[in-house]
Structure formats: structure tokens, C-alpha cells
Scaffold this motif. Structure first.
Motif, PDB file in Angstrom:
ATOM      1  N   ARG A 285       0.885  -1.160   0.000  1.00 31.36           N
ATOM      2  CA  ARG A 285       0.000   0.000   0.000  1.00 31.36           C
ATOM      3  C   ARG A 285       0.925   1.212   0.000  1.00 31.36           C
ATOM      4  O   ARG A 285       1.797   1.348   0.850  1.00 31.36           O
ATOM      5  N   ASN A 290       0.201   9.855  -5.043  1.00 34.46           N
ATOM      6  CA  ASN A 290       0.146  10.861  -6.109  1.00 34.46           C
ATOM      7  C   ASN A 290       0.944  12.116  -5.804  1.00 34.46           C
ATOM      8  O   ASN A 290       0.857  13.104  -6.543  1.00 34.46           O
ATOM      9  N   SER A 324      -2.953   1.911  -3.845  1.00 32.14           N
ATOM     10  CA  SER A 324      -2.606   3.329  -3.727  1.00 32.14           C
ATOM     11  C   SER A 324      -3.476   4.069  -2.720  1.00 32.14           C
ATOM     12  O   SER A 324      -4.685   3.861  -2.654  1.00 32.14           O
ATOM     13  N   GLU A 325      -2.831   4.918  -1.952  1.00 30.10           N
ATOM     14  CA  GLU A 325      -3.551   5.956  -1.226  1.00 30.10           C
ATOM     15  C   GLU A 325      -3.516   7.185  -2.128  1.00 30.10           C
ATOM     16  O   GLU A 325      -2.624   8.012  -2.059  1.00 30.10           O
ATOM     17  N   TRP A 326      -4.481   7.269  -2.991  1.00 33.78           N
ATOM     18  CA  TRP A 326      -4.608   8.333  -3.986  1.00 33.78           C
ATOM     19  C   TRP A 326      -5.984   8.955  -3.830  1.00 33.78           C
ATOM     20  O   TRP A 326      -6.174  10.146  -3.880  1.00 33.78           O
ATOM     21  N   SER A 327      -6.954   8.077  -3.680  1.00 31.17           N
ATOM     22  CA  SER A 327      -8.360   8.442  -3.479  1.00 31.17           C
ATOM     23  C   SER A 327      -8.954   9.175  -4.667  1.00 31.17           C
ATOM     24  O   SER A 327      -9.892   9.951  -4.523  1.00 31.17           O
ATOM     25  N   PRO A 329      -9.757   7.114  -7.930  1.00 28.13           N
ATOM     26  CA  PRO A 329      -9.580   5.880  -8.688  1.00 28.13           C
ATOM     27  C   PRO A 329      -9.450   6.078 -10.189  1.00 28.13           C
ATOM     28  O   PRO A 329      -8.732   5.314 -10.847  1.00 28.13           O
ATOM     29  N   ALA A 332      -5.680   6.818 -10.405  1.00 29.48           N
ATOM     30  CA  ALA A 332      -4.746   5.842  -9.852  1.00 29.48           C
ATOM     31  C   ALA A 332      -4.786   4.503 -10.579  1.00 29.48           C
ATOM     32  O   ALA A 332      -3.741   3.900 -10.862  1.00 29.48           O
ATOM     33  N   ILE A 333      -5.974   4.011 -10.884  1.00 26.32           N
ATOM     34  CA  ILE A 333      -6.089   2.689 -11.493  1.00 26.32           C
ATOM     35  C   ILE A 333      -5.591   2.693 -12.941  1.00 26.32           C
ATOM     36  O   ILE A 333      -4.795   1.819 -13.321  1.00 26.32           O
ATOM     37  N   PHE A 337      -2.208   1.136 -10.635  1.00 24.68           N
ATOM     38  CA  PHE A 337      -2.506   0.500  -9.351  1.00 24.68           C
ATOM     39  C   PHE A 337      -3.640  -0.498  -9.491  1.00 24.68           C
ATOM     40  O   PHE A 337      -4.591  -0.286 -10.247  1.00 24.68           O
ATOM     41  N   ASP A 340      -7.366   1.275  -5.511  1.00 29.94           N
ATOM     42  CA  ASP A 340      -7.256   2.622  -4.965  1.00 29.94           C
ATOM     43  C   ASP A 340      -8.345   2.804  -3.923  1.00 29.94           C
ATOM     44  O   ASP A 340      -9.480   2.364  -4.108  1.00 29.94           O
TER      45      ASP A 340
END
Length: 613
Positions: A285, A290, A324-327, A329, A332-333, A337, A340
Motif C-alpha cells: 500500500r 500521487n 494506492s492511497e490516492w483516493s 480511482p 490511480a487505477i 494500481f 485505490d
């Protein structure tokens, strides 16, 4: 530097939207021309990332084991103490693996276990290749991984790639005068900053305190290398140098992303992951995934970085997961990742569901009531809009995770949402949505968020969600043999009710309800991670929330009423003559019809219906 003043709330990305310093009209025109060219280039890069790289993603949404994955998150300092010092450790986690497996979960996520300065709960890393002595040794962690694997569970670590501790050997070498040492360009150094930034540092140091420590962008170090360095959040967290997407010509220290230093750091990042993958770790994780590249206004370079890492992962370690801690999606995806999070920042979806305005994380809410509240005055409009958009854009490429809670924000048991009946409704939501579920340790027994605890190791108001796991009744809840005053944080078992020991014996307990939901989810692909999702009820009439989960020949309907009032709703018929209740908490009914189906629910009720031909 007074490290004792280092304190953290969730690390925020520094404000890098600072315009270039135009000294002449010609310079301004050149910069504008470069920016326009860059926009075109970025657009082409985005197309490349969104089309070429995701082709592989569409064929396989990351490692196959994610198809049925259910994670259990552990904050290691708070899970189980075996040496009596009041702080959890790796042998403690090993001793509880059979319990964890009994829940039905398939994977663990451990918050940072690396050697740390412990000013930010482990997120100020000294050595990425060494387990912190408070937890044990590298041999202990390998034993944990092996024991988890024997029980059919994966183990994922927490990776903090954006910054280290000032105690890290990399930083100490980087601060030396010689600019050509191995780690010289792993950080961002400069000899001069603006007068406004110098004044900010002076003001910050007039009254050094936790709040002032996190202000500003630069830290005065007076090191042999240079006078200042850039930090990510607190002064004890120097930013690692992945480069600048748009280097400012007036700032010669802003290296481009393809400079030797930033490129060496990318190799180091792969080395860290390789080291632990080779020792059996099943994924990472990635903290604030980002935020690595500075001045990345449109996010093109950070997406390019993670697309590069994804390609490497697919080739070298295809069975290891990237979370990912991006929040966001939708960013991030496609960037690479597998999972997310959709949590308390980024896309606005989690907050209006669970953060009441009078709760610690909801004090600045732009709504009067959250949805999972007894008043029945909340809304699902924001959640449905943003979640549906993210789900539709990513469900064939990766997974969205909506966790029960995590180490950074309050548990479901907080404020007015404090009874088992209420919390079962919330847990039904978490364990019947698509994507990959994450259960934060203790939420399976409805542990309380404890407000007003003193800050420790940068916890601030997050202290109340990092309290020790409650195994038994008693002064230390079976977490440790230490004296109660030596506990990492205090426990609150509600007279023994909120413990594993008590709830194991009660078939109607939260613990056994969670087990039954997980068993149900794992028994059906339609209810699982890859099943379809569609809202059946209306955002205009938010109570009850009703959604369909379907895949192949299987169809389920989930109906939730977190309010105290009886509610009902109707929607276009699904065309089934019979309905079977397969999970229930509270009271309710489903009536199929030729044109419309109807659902009614009592207060604090959650029911899962299976459609029968």
C-alpha cells in the motif's frame, strides 16, 4: 531542529501551483509557449498511459488472488504485545493469525514496520530495509509472512516513498558538502529562497510547536551541502527528490524528472520493493502515491511514474499487488494500481456517508447530517454520483476499496452511531459493495473511537482510532501484561462487551455477524469483488439505500436503513417471482411485483435478498 515538535495530521501535498517568476515580457512569452507545448505533450502522454498500458490491465485486474481478496488492516503498535512493554510487536501478530483467519479474510495490510524516528507513527522512515526494533527483527517479519501464507493469507506492507526521517542515512549523506555521493541528489537542497519564505521560517521558529512545524515548504538546516532543504510535511520529513514536472528556471535546484538523482531514486524504490517481494511480501500500500513529483500541475508525470512501476511489477513480480492511497480511482487505477482507496480526501464520497458534523473528521463538513446517522436526514447524492463515475470508469481495470476505517480517521463507532444495530448496518454496506473490502482491526468487534486522547507519536486526533486491540475484559484488554498506564493508548471495552472473548460466545455479536457476511460474500461471485453494482433506490429518497449486485445467473439486492425510522421504497421490477433472505439484521421485507418491486425496512436494519427464479 526540535524533532519533538514534529506532529502530523494526514500529509498534504504542498501547494506547488506557484507561477513562474517573469522578469521580462520576453521571458513570459517563452514560458507560455513552453507551457502550451507541454500541454500538448501531456495530452499525448495521457493517451499513451490510458490506452497502451491499461490494455494489459483490462485483461487481468492485477494478481488473480485479488478477485476474492478481503483485507484486514493492522496498526502494529496496537495489535498484540508479547514482551510486556505496552507496545504491539510482530510476535504478537503471529500469535493472533488463527483468529484473523477465522474472520474469513484473505490478506493483511500492516502499517509501517520499518525502522522509524516515531515522530509520525512510523511514517518517518529511517531504514526501509530493516524492521524497527520495537516490533522485532527482519527474521520475525519473515516468520510472520510464512505463517500467514501457511494459513492462506497474503501480507502487504505500507510503503512511504515520498519522504524519510532526517535520521535516515540517505539524508545525512545528502547533507554533506560533496554533491557527488551516492545519495547526494535524493533530496532537494537550495542556498536561497524568497524573502517571504525566509520570513515564514522565522515566524515558524518564534514559537516552535506542532502546528508551526508543518507550515511552509522549506527548512533551514545550515548543512554543509546547502542552507535549506524542502520538506513534505513536517521538518523531520525531508522530501525525496523524484524531480519536478515543470522546473522553474529561477530555481536551479528544481531538477527535471529525468535527471540522474530522480532516476536513481526510482531505482531505489524498485530495490525496496524487490527486497521485500523476494522475502515473501505480497504487495504494498503506497502512502500518498500521487504526491511524489513536484510542480506536477496536471498529474501527467506521476501517472507516468506509476505506469513505469506497473510495467516493472508485471514483468518481475506479477503476483504482487500495488495499492494506492490516492483516493481518485479514475487516475490511480489507469496509472497502474490494482486498488485505490476511496476515503476521506480526494473524491468526495466517503465523508458524506460516515462523518457526522459533530464528529472529529466532520467538523468542517458542508452538510448538516451524514447518511449513516440515526436521524435519517443524510443524503447519498454526492456518494452515488462520484462512486458511480469512478466505478464505471475502473471496474474492468482494478478495484475501488471503501474501508471500514483506517489509522488516519475515526472508526464507525463514534458519536450517535454507537449501537451494535447501527454498526451492523454500516458493516453490511462495507462488505456487500464491489471492489476489495478492508476491515480496520477492531471494527469487527465494534471498537470505539475514543475522543480526546493525548497525542502520541504524531497521532493528534487520530489517537482515538489507534487504541489497542481488545481481546478480553480487564485493565489492558488482553493486549499486554504491562501496567495499564504503560499501554500504548488506553482501552475502552464497555465493561467487557467490546472484546473478542465476549463476542465469540454470542451468536448475535458484531464479530459473528462480520464472519457471516464475509462467508456470504465469498460464497457468491455476484456479491464478490467483481460482481456488478447498480443503485435501485432514488437519491431523492435516500432512505433506504437499495442496490443490486449481479453476475451471471445470480442476483442479490442489498437494502440498508441506518436511520431509526421505518422506511420503504419501490423501484422497477427485477422480474423475479421469489426472494430469499440470506442475511439480515433488523426487520424488513421484499415484495416482487409485475411492474414494481417494493422493500420496507425497520429502523437500523440491513437485509441481503437473493433473487430466485
Amino acid at each position: 531542529m526540535e524533532r519533538k515538535n514534529c506532529r502530523t495530521t494526514k500529509m498534504q501535498v504542498p501547494n506547488t501551483n506557484v507561477p513562474y517568476k517573469e522578469s521580462t515580457l520576453l521571458y513570459f512569452c517563452i514560458v507560455k509557449l513552453k507551457m502550451n507545448i507541454m500541454k500538448i505533450s501531456n495530452f499525448l502522454v495521457s493517451i499513451a498511459i490510458m490506452s497502451a498500458a491499461p490494455a494489459a490491465l483490462s485483461a487481468q485486474k492485477g494478481p488473480e488472488w485479488l478477485n476474492k481478496a478481503i483485507f484486514y488492516q493492522i496498526y502494529p503498535s496496537s495489535y498484540m504485545d508479547t514482551d510486556g512493554n505496552g507496545i504491539g510487536d510482530i510476535p504478537g501478530i503471529i500469535s493472533r493469525l488463527d483468529y484473523i483467519r477465522s474472520l474469513g479474510v484473505t490478506a493483511l495490510w500492516l502499517n509501517p514496520v520499518f525502522e522509524s524516528g516515531w515522530f509520525d507513527g512510523g511514517y518517518d522512515v529511517i531504514d526501509y530495509y530493516k524492521v524497527d526494533p520495537r516490533f522485532g527483527t527482519n527474521t520475525d517479519i519473515v516468520k510472520l509472512i510464512d505463517e500467514a501464507h501457511v494459513r492462506g493469507m497474503k501480507v502487504c506492507f505500507d510503503l512511504v516513498p515520498g519522504h524519510t526521517s532526517t535520521e535516515c542515512a540517505w539524508f545525512k549523506e545528502s547533507s554533506q558538502k560533496d554533491p557527488n555521493l551516492r545519495y547526494s541528489d535524493y533530496y532537494i537542497w537550495m542556498d536561497d529562497i524568497s524573502e517571504a519564505e525566509k520570513n515564514e521560517i522565522k515566524e515558524r521558529h518564534k514559537e516552535p510547536n506542532p502546528e508551526s512545524s508543518r507550515r511552509g515548504r522549506y527548512v533551514e538546516a545550515n548543512a554543509p551541502r546547502a542552507k535549506y532543504y524542502e520538506k513534505n510535511f513536517f521538518e523531520c520529513q525531508p522530501a525525496l527528490n523524484y524531480g519536478f514536472a515543470h522546473p522553474d528556471p529561477a530555481h536551479p535546484w528544481e531538477q527535471p524528472v529525468d535527471a540522474p538523482g530522480p532516476q536513481a531514486l526510482r531505482r531505489e524504490l524498485r530495490n525496496i520493493m524487490s527486497f521485500w517481494f523476494d522475502h515473501g511480501v505480497d504487495g504494498f500500500r503506497v502512502d500518498m502515491a500521487n504526491s511524489l513529483i513536484k510542480n506536477d500541475y496536471d498529474g501527467v508525470e506521476i501517472r507516468r511514474l506509476w505506469a513505469e512501476m506497473r510495467k516493472w511489477r508485471d514483468e518481475a513480480y506479477p503476483q504482487c499487488a500495488l495499492i494506492s492511497e490516492w483516493s481518485i480511482p479514475t487516475e490511480a487505477i489507469p496509472a497502474g494500481f490494482d486498488i485505490d482507496f476511496m476515503i476521506h480526501f480526494g473524491v468526495d464520497a466517503y465523508r458524506p456517508l460516515f462523518f457526522a458534523k459533530d464528529s472529529p473528521m466532520g467538523h468542517d463538513a458542508n452538510y448538516d447530517y451524514c447518511y449513516f446517522d440515526e436521524t435519517g436526514k443524510g443524503s447519498i447524492e454526492t456518494f452515488v454520483k462520484n462512486y458511480t463515475e469512478a466505478y464505471n470508469a475502473t471496474h474492468d481495470r482494478g478495484y475501488i476499496a471503501i474501508p471500514t476505517a483506517n489509522h488516519d480517521f475515526q472508526r464507525p463507532n463514534v458519536g450517535r452511531r454507537n449501537t451494535v444495530e447501527q454498526l451492523k448496518v454500516a458493516m453490511t454496506f462495507f462488505l456487500t459493495m464491489p471492489g476489495v473490502p478492508f476491515i480496520y482491526y477492531g471494527d469487527e468487534i465494534a471498537m470505539k473511537y475514543q475522543p480526546g486522547l493525548p497525542s502520541k507519536e504524531g497521532s493528534n486526533d487520530r489517537a482515538g482510532t489507534r487504541t489497542p486491540m481488545q481481546w478480553t475484559s480487564g485493565a489492558t484488554a488482553g493486549f499486554s501484561t504491562c501496567e495499564p498506564e504503560r499501554l500504548y493508548f488506553p482501552v475502552d471495552t464497555d465493561h467487557g462487551k467490546l472484546t473478542v472473548e465476549t463476542q465469540e460466545k454470542d451468536p448475535n455479536s458484531m464479530l459473528n455477524y462480520v464472519r457471516s457476511l464475509i462467508k456470504l460474500r465469498q460464497s457468491s461471485a455476484a456479491l464478490g469483488n467483481n460482481g456488478g453494482w447498480k443503485l435501485l433506490s432514488s437519491v431523492e429518497q435516500p432512505y433506504p439505500m437499495i442496490y443490486k449486485r449481479a453476475l451471471g445467473a445470480e442476483t442479490y439486492v442489498v437494502a440498508l436503513n441506518p436511520s431509526a425510522k421505518k422506511v420503504a421504497a419501490s423501484f422497477g421490477t427485477l422480474g423475479f417471482d421469489k426472494v430469499k433472505t440470506v442475511s439480515s439484521s433488523g426487520k424488513g421485507s421484499y415484495k416482487p411485483g409485475k411492474k414494481q418491486d417494493a422493500v420496507s425496512l425497520g429502523g437500523f436494519s440491513a437485509i441481503v435478498f437473493k433473487m430466485v427464479e
